[in-house]
Scaffold this active site. Sequence first.
Site, short mmCIF file in Angstrom:
data_model
loop_
_atom_site.label_atom_id
_atom_site.label_comp_id
_atom_site.label_asym_id
_atom_site.label_seq_id
_atom_site.Cartn_x
_atom_site.Cartn_y
_atom_site.Cartn_z
N GLN A 31 -42.41 15.25 24.62
CA GLN A 31 -42.85 16.64 24.54
C GLN A 31 -43.87 16.84 23.43
O GLN A 31 -44.09 15.98 22.59
CB GLN A 31 -41.64 17.55 24.28
CG GLN A 31 -40.81 17.13 23.07
CD GLN A 31 -39.35 17.52 23.14
OE1 GLN A 31 -38.97 18.36 23.94
NE2 GLN A 31 -38.52 16.94 22.28
N ASP A 86 -33.52 19.21 14.81
CA ASP A 86 -33.97 19.89 13.58
C ASP A 86 -32.94 19.78 12.46
O ASP A 86 -33.26 19.94 11.30
CB ASP A 86 -34.31 21.36 13.88
CG ASP A 86 -33.17 22.07 14.57
OD1 ASP A 86 -32.15 22.36 13.93
OD2 ASP A 86 -33.29 22.34 15.79
N ASP A 156 -26.88 21.20 21.73
CA ASP A 156 -27.91 21.99 21.03
C ASP A 156 -29.25 21.65 21.66
O ASP A 156 -30.04 20.91 21.09
CB ASP A 156 -27.85 21.59 19.54
CG ASP A 156 -28.81 22.40 18.69
OD1 ASP A 156 -29.48 23.28 19.24
OD2 ASP A 156 -28.89 22.12 17.49
N SER A 157 -29.46 22.18 22.85
CA SER A 157 -30.58 21.72 23.67
C SER A 157 -31.74 22.69 23.71
O SER A 157 -31.66 23.81 23.21
CB SER A 157 -30.08 21.53 25.11
OG SER A 157 -29.84 22.80 25.69
N THR A 158 -32.80 22.25 24.38
CA THR A 158 -33.91 23.13 24.74
C THR A 158 -33.52 23.90 26.01
O THR A 158 -32.40 23.76 26.50
CB THR A 158 -35.17 22.29 25.04
OG1 THR A 158 -34.82 21.36 26.08
CG2 THR A 158 -35.63 21.52 23.83
N ASP A 159 -34.45 24.61 26.58
CA ASP A 159 -34.24 25.23 27.90
C ASP A 159 -34.11 24.09 28.94
O ASP A 159 -34.57 22.98 28.68
CB ASP A 159 -35.44 26.11 28.29
CG ASP A 159 -35.60 27.31 27.37
OD1 ASP A 159 -34.64 27.66 26.67
OD2 ASP A 159 -36.70 27.89 27.35
N1 AG3 Z 1 -32.59 25.36 20.98
C1 AG3 Z 1 -33.51 26.12 21.77
C2 AG3 Z 1 -32.99 27.33 22.42
C3 AG3 Z 1 -33.86 27.78 23.54
C4 AG3 Z 1 -35.05 28.57 23.14
N2 AG3 Z 1 -35.80 28.96 24.31
C5 AG3 Z 1 -37.02 29.49 24.31
N3 AG3 Z 1 -37.64 29.78 23.19
N4 AG3 Z 1 -37.61 29.75 25.45
C6 AG3 Z 1 -32.75 25.52 19.60
C7 AG3 Z 1 -32.44 24.34 18.80
C8 AG3 Z 1 -32.01 24.73 17.42
N5 AG3 Z 1 -31.31 23.70 16.76
#
Ligand code: AG3
Length: 280
Positions: A31, A86, A156-159
């Site tokens: 990414q 992070d 603790d993921s992304t979308d």
């Molecule tokens: N995880 C991301 C949450 C999703 C955010 N989505 C978006 N901005 N469209 C956050 C990780 C923090 N440790």
Amino acid sequence: MELWYTEKHTNSVNFSLKVKEHLFSGQSEFQKLDVLDTYEYGKLMTLDGLVMVTEKDEFVYHDMIVHVPMAVNPNIKKVLVIGGGDGGTVRELMRYEHIEHVDMVEIDKLVCDAAKEFFPTISCELENPRVNLLYEDGVKFVEDSKDNTYDLIIIDSTDPIGPGEGLFTTAFYKNCFRILKEDGILVNQNESVFYHDTKEAALKANSKLRKIFPIVKVYQACIPTYPSGYWLFGFASKKYDPVKDLNAEKWNSLNIKTKYYNTDLHVGSFALPNFVKEFF
Ligand code: AG3
């Protein structure tokens, strides 16, 4: 000249922050990662253009994804974090002296590297000896894990687009269930129901978890930089009910200093507004 960062929340909604400086831009095999310094939210990390963390509101997300399960089962000793590069989730976990071991499986080393360089207040516990940091695919990691040794799994993921997609599948949740102890808890970031796309993602994740875990609830928090600012977390568990089994006295006796979480808010976060209740 003014510099603005924009995340497109829907075809007709944009979220914008005025930027002081574009500090970093990098591309990994997974990414694109950017770090921006913003006027209102401090430093911001984006992945493929979407907000992941900001210095100003990360405490909400990390408090809620960690302290909610930790207050339900006071005997959590072994934790698996999937994603979370992070370091915010691990930072909150390290506040508990009774946690013995955390496996953190982050697919993208670039996320940890950028966090260490630009977000020292978030990444500060990534080197803690109780944390075993692995740069691997979380889907593969749970597939290959043999025994049921984890008290808690935090996703603790992304979308669910790009590298995070596999972390919202039934096969993945089934493996998580299998490697959790008989009283294990799984917590995930469960998107939001305010806008169409995140709503689809939130409902799908929840219905998949329901087919696998006997107890599945969602809880909410206000995270201003995520789409709609109204964010949900999933709580899936083999034994504990997140509200009935909350051990408030025990958690409060630990004297953990938090900026968002407290045990009254814990109970309240499971009380859903009517328009949300009808979905779950
Ligand atoms: N995880 C991301 C949450 C999703 C955010 N989505 C978006 N901005 N469209 C956050 C990780 C923090 N440790």
